[in-house]
Design a protein around this motif. Structure first.
Motif, short mmCIF file in Angstrom:
data_model
loop_
_atom_site.label_atom_id
_atom_site.label_comp_id
_atom_site.label_asym_id
_atom_site.label_seq_id
_atom_site.Cartn_x
_atom_site.Cartn_y
_atom_site.Cartn_z
N HIS A 1 2.66 -14.33 -41.55
CA HIS A 1 1.70 -13.58 -40.73
C HIS A 1 0.27 -14.06 -41.04
CE1 HIS A 1 0.13 -10.13 -38.53
NE2 HIS A 1 -0.78 -10.08 -39.47
N GLY A 2 -0.50 -14.28 -39.99
CA GLY A 2 -1.89 -14.67 -40.16
C GLY A 2 -2.13 -16.16 -40.29
N THR B 1 -1.90 -20.22 -39.14
CA THR B 1 -2.06 -20.95 -37.88
C THR B 1 -1.08 -22.11 -37.88
OG1 THR B 1 -4.40 -20.37 -37.77
CG2 THR B 1 -3.67 -22.24 -36.43
N LEU C 1 5.08 -16.32 -33.04
CA LEU C 1 4.44 -15.08 -32.58
C LEU C 1 5.12 -13.87 -33.20
CD1 LEU C 1 3.75 -15.96 -28.83
CD2 LEU C 1 2.11 -15.91 -30.74
N ALA D 1 1.89 -15.29 -36.46
CA ALA D 1 1.08 -16.49 -36.65
C ALA D 1 0.26 -16.77 -35.39
CB ALA D 1 1.97 -17.68 -36.96
N ARG D 2 -0.84 -17.49 -35.57
CA ARG D 2 -1.65 -17.97 -34.46
C ARG D 2 -1.08 -19.32 -34.03
NH1 ARG D 2 -6.71 -19.24 -36.76
NH2 ARG D 2 -7.49 -19.49 -34.65
N ILE E 1 -1.37 -22.89 -31.88
CA ILE E 1 -2.06 -23.96 -31.16
C ILE E 1 -0.95 -24.91 -30.73
CG2 ILE E 1 -3.65 -25.89 -31.39
CD1 ILE E 1 -5.12 -24.26 -33.54
N HIS F 1 -0.08 -20.60 -22.24
CA HIS F 1 -1.05 -19.52 -22.44
C HIS F 1 -0.42 -18.17 -22.10
CE1 HIS F 1 -4.64 -21.62 -23.66
NE2 HIS F 1 -4.55 -22.45 -22.64
N GLU G 1 -2.53 -19.42 -28.27
CA GLU G 1 -3.98 -19.24 -28.37
C GLU G 1 -4.76 -20.40 -27.78
OE1 GLU G 1 -6.83 -19.02 -32.17
OE2 GLU G 1 -5.29 -17.46 -32.11
N TYR G 2 -4.32 -21.62 -28.06
CA TYR G 2 -5.05 -22.81 -27.59
C TYR G 2 -4.03 -23.89 -27.26
CZ TYR G 2 -8.47 -26.54 -27.27
OH TYR G 2 -9.24 -27.58 -26.81
N ARG H 1 -12.21 -24.53 -40.47
CA ARG H 1 -10.86 -24.00 -40.25
C ARG H 1 -9.86 -25.13 -40.10
NH1 ARG H 1 -11.29 -20.11 -35.32
NH2 ARG H 1 -9.14 -20.74 -35.17
#
Length: 177
Positions: free
Chosen positions: A71-72, A74, A93, A97-98, A100, A112, A117-118, A140
């Motif tokens: 969790h948290g 990327t 997800l 997690a984030r 890309i 998306h 996220e990106y 980052r």
């Protein structure tokens, strides 16, 4: 197709179409635990359904067993619109997690819509690197890379990893030792 069920089996009936992955699963007949099988999706052919267990096992092994995605964190998922990529997005997800991702331009909007996220290109390594570096900023980095691309994508992706980052290679061309 289930031909027999053991005593007390309530999950499956004779004639059910199932998918799963276990030792010997390519034989004509196997005996398996119900815990290793699932009903075949009705909307999928047997041929399409047969790919599902390998995809899910690849993601589970890569992101849980090897990367220990948390969790948290990327994660950068290359070729995110393919079977492994889409499953990796779901897994990431669910972990919190984030995400890309890279994909061909026509698939960006779809990714998306899934919560990515990106999204940037999987067609030009230098453009990918420039876009992700700008998106992340100078302070980052990503924690995990799930890589299936080759050539310049490998060193570019490696350079995006932060301290303690994990690079998981599932590609077959140009892999590093």
């Amino acid at each position: 197709v289930v031909t027999r069920v053991g005593d007390g089996c309530e999950k499956f009936n004779v004639g059910d179409e199932v998918i799963g992955m276990m030792p010997g699963c390519l034989k004509n007949y196997i005996i398996s635990s119900v815990n290793l099988l699932h009903h075949k999706p009705a909307s999928c052919s047997m041929q399409v359904s047969s790919t599902i267990p390998v995809v899910y096992c690849t993601v589970e092994y890569s992101l849980n067993d090897l990367a220990n995605l948390k969790h948290g964190e990327t994660i950068l998922i290359h070729s995110a619109a393919g079977g492994v990529g889409l499953t990796a997005i779901q897994y990431a997800l669910r972990c919190g997690a984030r995400v890309i991702a890279t994909a061909s331009p026509g698939k960006h909007e779809y990714l998306h819509s899934l919560g990515v996220e990106y999204v940037t290109t999987s067609r030009d390594a230098d453009e990918f690197f420039m876009h992700v570096k700008a998106y992340l900023g100078n302070d980052r980095f990503v924690d995990v890379v799930l890589n299936s691309l080759s050539e310049a994508y490998i060193p570019h992706s490696m350079s995006l990893l932060g301290t303690g980052g994990r690079f998981i290679e599932i590609g077959k061309r140009g892999i590093w030792q």
